[in-house]
Motif scaffolding. Structure first.
Motif, PDB file in Angstrom:
ATOM      1  N   TYR A  42      34.569  23.855  54.450  1.00  0.00           N
ATOM      2  CA  TYR A  42      34.750  23.054  55.663  1.00  0.00           C
ATOM      3  C   TYR A  42      33.535  23.179  56.579  1.00  0.00           C
ATOM      4  CZ  TYR A  42      36.765  21.399  60.063  1.00  0.00           C
ATOM      5  OH  TYR A  42      36.986  20.735  61.237  1.00  0.00           O
ATOM      6  N   GLN A  43      33.055  24.390  56.765  1.00  0.00           N
ATOM      7  CA  GLN A  43      31.894  24.618  57.625  1.00  0.00           C
ATOM      8  C   GLN A  43      30.622  24.010  57.030  1.00  0.00           C
ATOM      9  OE1 GLN A  43      32.023  25.665  60.762  1.00  0.00           O
ATOM     10  NE2 GLN A  43      34.228  25.818  60.498  1.00  0.00           N
ATOM     11  N   VAL A  44      30.517  24.026  55.721  1.00  0.00           N
ATOM     12  CA  VAL A  44      29.377  23.373  55.065  1.00  0.00           C
ATOM     13  C   VAL A  44      29.467  21.861  55.293  1.00  0.00           C
ATOM     14  CG1 VAL A  44      28.360  22.796  52.811  1.00  0.00           C
ATOM     15  CG2 VAL A  44      28.896  25.183  53.373  1.00  0.00           C
ATOM     16  N   ALA A  45      30.660  21.297  55.135  1.00  0.00           N
ATOM     17  CA  ALA A  45      30.838  19.851  55.354  1.00  0.00           C
ATOM     18  C   ALA A  45      30.502  19.464  56.796  1.00  0.00           C
ATOM     19  CB  ALA A  45      32.266  19.442  55.003  1.00  0.00           C
ATOM     20  N   ARG A  46      30.783  20.348  57.738  1.00  0.00           N
ATOM     21  CA  ARG A  46      30.476  20.105  59.163  1.00  0.00           C
ATOM     22  C   ARG A  46      29.020  20.455  59.502  1.00  0.00           C
ATOM     23  NH1 ARG A  46      33.729  23.287  62.840  1.00  0.00           N
ATOM     24  NH2 ARG A  46      32.949  21.834  64.388  1.00  0.00           N
ATOM     25  N   LYS A  47      28.288  20.932  58.509  1.00  0.00           N
ATOM     26  CA  LYS A  47      26.887  21.340  58.667  1.00  0.00           C
ATOM     27  C   LYS A  47      26.720  22.523  59.624  1.00  0.00           C
ATOM     28  CE  LYS A  47      25.164  16.698  57.657  1.00  0.00           C
ATOM     29  NZ  LYS A  47      25.146  16.624  56.318  1.00  0.00           N
ATOM     30  N   LYS A  48      27.742  23.373  59.675  1.00  0.00           N
ATOM     31  CA  LYS A  48      27.695  24.593  60.490  1.00  0.00           C
ATOM     32  C   LYS A  48      27.180  25.772  59.663  1.00  0.00           C
ATOM     33  CE  LYS A  48      29.648  22.752  64.121  1.00  0.00           C
ATOM     34  NZ  LYS A  48      29.029  22.612  65.390  1.00  0.00           N
ATOM     35  N   ILE A  49      27.251  25.625  58.346  1.00  0.00           N
ATOM     36  CA  ILE A  49      26.721  26.610  57.403  1.00  0.00           C
ATOM     37  C   ILE A  49      25.876  25.805  56.412  1.00  0.00           C
ATOM     38  CG2 ILE A  49      27.297  28.217  55.529  1.00  0.00           C
ATOM     39  CD1 ILE A  49      29.868  28.921  56.958  1.00  0.00           C
ATOM     40  N   PRO A  50      24.694  26.305  56.030  1.00  0.00           N
ATOM     41  CA  PRO A  50      23.851  25.567  55.071  1.00  0.00           C
ATOM     42  C   PRO A  50      24.564  25.393  53.722  1.00  0.00           C
ATOM     43  CG  PRO A  50      22.662  27.447  56.008  1.00  0.00           C
ATOM     44  CD  PRO A  50      24.073  27.545  56.483  1.00  0.00           C
ATOM     45  N   TRP A  51      24.379  24.237  53.102  1.00  0.00           N
ATOM     46  CA  TRP A  51      25.095  23.927  51.865  1.00  0.00           C
ATOM     47  C   TRP A  51      24.843  24.912  50.720  1.00  0.00           C
ATOM     48  CZ3 TRP A  51      22.796  22.974  47.268  1.00  0.00           C
ATOM     49  CH2 TRP A  51      21.455  22.602  47.276  1.00  0.00           C
ATOM     50  N   PRO A  52      23.653  25.526  50.593  1.00  0.00           N
ATOM     51  CA  PRO A  52      23.487  26.468  49.477  1.00  0.00           C
ATOM     52  C   PRO A  52      24.449  27.664  49.530  1.00  0.00           C
ATOM     53  CG  PRO A  52      21.336  25.806  50.288  1.00  0.00           C
ATOM     54  CD  PRO A  52      22.361  25.290  51.275  1.00  0.00           C
ATOM     55  N   VAL A  53      24.973  27.975  50.713  1.00  0.00           N
ATOM     56  CA  VAL A  53      25.934  29.082  50.834  1.00  0.00           C
ATOM     57  C   VAL A  53      27.188  28.784  50.012  1.00  0.00           C
ATOM     58  CG1 VAL A  53      27.414  30.345  52.461  1.00  0.00           C
ATOM     59  CG2 VAL A  53      25.048  29.805  53.078  1.00  0.00           C
ATOM     60  N   ALA A  54      27.540  27.520  49.870  1.00  0.00           N
ATOM     61  CA  ALA A  54      28.758  27.145  49.142  1.00  0.00           C
ATOM     62  C   ALA A  54      28.614  27.251  47.626  1.00  0.00           C
ATOM     63  CB  ALA A  54      29.176  25.730  49.521  1.00  0.00           C
ATOM     64  N   ILE A  55      27.407  27.323  47.121  1.00  0.00           N
ATOM     65  CA  ILE A  55      27.197  27.321  45.662  1.00  0.00           C
ATOM     66  C   ILE A  55      27.922  28.475  44.967  1.00  0.00           C
ATOM     67  CG2 ILE A  55      25.468  27.520  43.813  1.00  0.00           C
ATOM     68  CD1 ILE A  55      23.564  25.906  45.685  1.00  0.00           C
ATOM     69  N   PRO A  56      27.750  29.733  45.391  1.00  0.00           N
ATOM     70  CA  PRO A  56      28.465  30.805  44.678  1.00  0.00           C
ATOM     71  C   PRO A  56      29.984  30.692  44.827  1.00  0.00           C
ATOM     72  CG  PRO A  56      27.378  31.679  46.635  1.00  0.00           C
ATOM     73  CD  PRO A  56      26.890  30.278  46.456  1.00  0.00           C
ATOM     74  N   PHE A  57      30.447  30.169  45.938  1.00  0.00           N
ATOM     75  CA  PHE A  57      31.890  29.984  46.120  1.00  0.00           C
ATOM     76  C   PHE A  57      32.415  28.947  45.126  1.00  0.00           C
ATOM     77  CE2 PHE A  57      30.588  31.886  50.105  1.00  0.00           C
ATOM     78  CZ  PHE A  57      31.643  32.724  50.422  1.00  0.00           C
ATOM     79  N   ALA A  58      31.660  27.863  44.955  1.00  0.00           N
ATOM     80  CA  ALA A  58      32.078  26.818  44.016  1.00  0.00           C
ATOM     81  C   ALA A  58      32.061  27.320  42.572  1.00  0.00           C
ATOM     82  CB  ALA A  58      31.175  25.596  44.169  1.00  0.00           C
TER      83      ALA A  58
END
Length: 131
Positions: A42-58
């Motif tokens: 959600y925070q990545v989608a809102r651009k509050k966290i950089p998108w590369p942070v979501a890669i390991p979660f995905a």
């Protein structure tokens, strides 16, 4: 043979938790995973966290979801061992990636990391014992 018959037939270490205990642990962990991973996405989608942070979660989600079909559907112990190692590694990666942005997310992964560490050692032991 059912998945349970196959699992029961495996040579497992004496410290292997009962399947009901394993299930209970996941019932506790999945809500934590849902909330924390969902928050990151959600925070990545809102651009509050950089998108590369979501890669390991995905990657972690995909590997976590894949484990059961690999272990109990394909009944492929070596592939399940590789998969659980990916789950373990991506937890560490996710914790490191999110730490500068939302430390509470990283800290909330500690029980997940502890359980997956145990599960990884268990899976590698079962794989070795049944090779």
């Amino acid at each position: 043979m059912t998945w349970r018959d196959c699992y029961d037939a495996l040579d497992k270490p004496t410290w292997t938790p009962e399947p009901s205990t394993i299930g209970l642990i996941w019932q506790i962990l999945y809500p934590v995973i849902l909330v924390t991973f969902g928050y990151v996405f959600y925070q990545v989608a809102r651009k509050k966290i950089p998108w590369p942070v979501a890669i390991p979660f995905a990657i972690n989600l995909v590997a976590n979801i894949a484990f059961t079909p690999i272990q109990f559907g394909l009944r492929n112990l070596p592939l399940a061992a590789i998969d659980i190692a990916i789950v373990w590694g991506t937890i560490l990666w996710a914790m490191k990636a999110v730490w500068p942005h939302r430390r509470w997310i990283a800290v909330a992964q500690i029980p997940y990391l502890i359980w997956v560490t145990i599960a990884t050692v268990l899976q590698f032991t079962i794989t070795w014992n049944n090779w």
